[in-house]
Each structure stands twice: as structure tokens, then as C-alpha cells.
Design an enzyme around this catalytic site. Sequence first.
Site, PDB file in Angstrom:
ATOM      1  N   GLU A  61      42.408 -82.789  34.346  1.00 33.86           N
ATOM      2  CA  GLU A  61      42.297 -81.512  33.535  1.00 33.86           C
ATOM      3  C   GLU A  61      41.165 -81.318  32.665  1.00 33.86           C
ATOM      4  O   GLU A  61      41.476 -80.880  31.284  1.00 33.86           O
ATOM      5  CB  GLU A  61      43.598 -80.943  32.820  1.00 33.86           C
ATOM      6  CG  GLU A  61      44.828 -81.169  33.763  1.00 33.86           C
ATOM      7  CD  GLU A  61      46.125 -80.582  33.273  1.00 33.86           C
ATOM      8  OE1 GLU A  61      46.156 -80.679  32.161  1.00 33.86           O
ATOM      9  OE2 GLU A  61      46.973 -80.610  33.992  1.00 33.86           O
ATOM     10  N   GLU A  89      50.521 -82.542  42.939  1.00 34.10           N
ATOM     11  CA  GLU A  89      51.366 -81.692  42.085  1.00 34.10           C
ATOM     12  C   GLU A  89      52.200 -80.380  42.687  1.00 34.10           C
ATOM     13  O   GLU A  89      52.240 -79.634  41.885  1.00 34.10           O
ATOM     14  CB  GLU A  89      51.182 -81.863  40.620  1.00 34.10           C
ATOM     15  CG  GLU A  89      50.491 -82.808  39.992  1.00 34.10           C
ATOM     16  CD  GLU A  89      49.990 -82.684  38.389  1.00 34.10           C
ATOM     17  OE1 GLU A  89      50.803 -81.936  37.789  1.00 34.10           O
ATOM     18  OE2 GLU A  89      49.383 -83.594  37.945  1.00 34.10           O
TER      19      GLU A  89
HETATM   20  C1  HAH Z   1      50.490 -80.970  34.998  1.00 32.76           C
HETATM   21  N1  HAH Z   1      49.742 -80.018  34.302  1.00 32.76           N
HETATM   22  C2  HAH Z   1      50.299 -82.423  34.551  1.00 32.76           C
HETATM   23  O1  HAH Z   1      49.184 -83.011  35.382  1.00 32.76           O
HETATM   24  C3  HAH Z   1      51.487 -83.356  34.844  1.00 32.76           C
HETATM   25  O2  HAH Z   1      51.056 -84.459  33.998  1.00 32.76           O
HETATM   26  C4  HAH Z   1      52.657 -82.668  33.977  1.00 32.76           C
HETATM   27  O3  HAH Z   1      53.831 -83.681  33.938  1.00 32.76           O
HETATM   28  C5  HAH Z   1      52.918 -81.466  34.598  1.00 32.76           C
HETATM   29  C6  HAH Z   1      51.925 -80.655  34.939  1.00 32.76           C
HETATM   30  C7  HAH Z   1      49.754 -78.615  34.707  1.00 32.76           C
HETATM   31  C8  HAH Z   1      49.494 -77.628  33.733  1.00 32.76           C
HETATM   32  C9  HAH Z   1      49.534 -77.914  32.292  1.00 32.76           C
HETATM   33  O4  HAH Z   1      49.721 -79.138  31.849  1.00 32.76           O
HETATM   34  C10 HAH Z   1      49.030 -77.087  31.397  1.00 32.76           C
HETATM   35  C11 HAH Z   1      48.889 -75.867  31.930  1.00 32.76           C
HETATM   36  C12 HAH Z   1      48.841 -75.388  33.274  1.00 32.76           C
HETATM   37  C13 HAH Z   1      49.342 -76.429  34.036  1.00 32.76           C
END
Ligand code: HAH
Length: 332
Positions: free
Chosen positions: A132, A239
Amino acid sequence: MGKASLAKAYAPWFKVGAAVNHRTIKSHGPLIVQHFNSVTAENEMKFESLHKRPDSFSFDQADDILDFATSHGIAMRGHTLVWHNQTPSWVFLDDQGRERPRAEMLGIMRHHIHAVVKHYQSKIYCWDVVNEAVADSGDEILRPSPWLKQVGEDYLAQAFWYAYESDNQAALYYNDYNETDPIKREKIYRLVKQLLDQGVPIHGIGMQGHFKLNTINLDHVKAALDRYASLGVRLQITELDISLYDADDRTTDVKSPDPDRLALQADRYGELFALFTEYASVLDAVTLWGVADDENWLDDFPVKGRKDWPLLFDGEHQPKVALKRLLDQVDA
Ligand code: HAH
């Protein structure tokens, strides 16, 4: 149905994975073993889990997940080495609360990546090296983060090199969300292209795939797969889940899933997997972000305390219509 396996059904095309954690490898163990041939630790390999304090690593929970996977012949992805979330503040700030300078940050990053990737060398088949890093809005490619501010734009290249030095067999991925949004897609494309042009060892793009019923757009998913594949890298859906809520829905009092929405969810899962099979030559794995609806991260996100039903098995660990659709459409 009882004996069917999602992973076996899709084995001609790609691995099918699930995010698991130190609890679900027990509570959901039989389901994981029957239906998945890849796993990702939901939290246990993140920086704050492995390296809470500067001078010590705690691998126990992550190792338990790896042992579970290995003992059942399940492959494991690594998630994640460099991220702005779930990273302890000591990484960014010194004892006086001052922002650490570039050289210190790079030393910490190098130490962390070397220790973790070497610990799992030849046991983990791919790493989400950076998670990200791309900005959701504005013209900037990179998201403002302590990594960017304190190291500079080359922090991604550095991270990939440190990972490559530690295990030159693992596939090294850049992973992000909203990756099918056309504007963010182009930013991710440009970022990865720059890294490739610099000779950085980056092998794949992880498309998180956190979708919502009313905003999922198959044309955008296809366009993103095409665009990323044109870089000559491998792809994974890392994911995947489909929330039953529309993007702007803030209701919190829904007690059970609406059958019409579950049917729509099954349609969307079916369409997605049908599309994914067309990309089998570049797509190595499709990982669901959880196993069954009783344990899923969307129960608290983005609306605190709200129950969601985004996965392929229900709260009682029974197959949902979506799972049946995925098996039926490949004649499993
Ligand atoms: C994901 N982010 C992460 O990669 C993962 O490690 C976590 O457990 C869940 C989702 C998605 C995300 C975020 O963290 C913030 C805003 C939108 C999407």
C-alpha cells in the site's frame, strides 16, 4: 459437495488461498485443509507482530501457521515486510520521539527484512515486500508516509533489494488495494514500471481485491489485469472478499445476511473466478481474505461493530451459494 475441494477444482489454473491466523488454523483447520492450497498469515508476519521491540523478534505464532501449512502440504505467502500500518512507532521515532533520519531507517529496514526473510528462506514462496505505498488521491504516486518522508522515494527499491539478498528464490510482490480503480491502477503501473526499469528485483503485483457488491466492476478488473500483465510481471489476487454492503451504507443493525445479496455475491464471485481462469498464464494464486464469515476483518471495518458476510463459508462453516457456484462452474 462434501468431498469437493475449491483448490483442487481450480488447480488447472491457479492456487486458491486463504488468510488464516493463529486461532483459525485450529477453529477452521479442516476447512482450510480441504479447500485451500496456499495460506497467508492475516497479522502474524506483520512488523508489529514479529518485531515489536528493536532488539528482539517473536516468530512463534507465525511459525505455528507455517508448521500447520507445511504439515498439510499447503504453500505459504509472506505478508508483509514494509508498510505504514501495523508497524511499531520505534521504527520511525527514536527514544526522544524524534523522526529517525534516512540512514537509521534504512538500517532498521535492512535488519528487519534480512532477519525475517532469512528465517523463512525456502519455506515461503512469495513475499508482499511493500504494501500500500501508492496514494489514493492527488497527483502524487506515493502515499505520504514515514517511509517516504524519512527515507525518500527509493525506499521501495531498497526494500526489494534487501528481500532479494535474503532469498533469491522467493517471488517478490508489490501489493495494494483499490488496484482496479483506473486512476490508482495507472499510478501502480507507473511505480512498478519505474522499479523494473531500474533493474529492481520485483516479480509480481498483488491485487488485494476487497470488493463491494455495488461497486465491483468486471471491466475495471479486466483492464487492471491486462495493464499489470503488460509489465511482464506475475500477478496474484491476494486478499479477495466481497462485502454485502454498498460503499455508502452505514447501517449497523443487520442480524443476518439478505438472501438476495448472497445470491448477487455468488454471481460476482462466479464472474470473477471465470475471468481469473482466463488469466491463468500470468495469475499464480487467488487468495480469499479469510475462511468463513464468523471470523473476518470486515466485521469491524469500515464500520465499527457491523457484521459482514464477505467469504465463501458461512458462520457455521457451511458452504455458501458462492462456494457452490465456484465449484459448479468448473464441474468439480
Ligand atoms: C488490507 N488493507 C491489508 O493489506 C491487510 O494486511 C489487512 O489485514 C486487511 C486489509 C486494506 C485496506 C486498508 O488497510 C485501509 C483502507 C482500505 C483498505
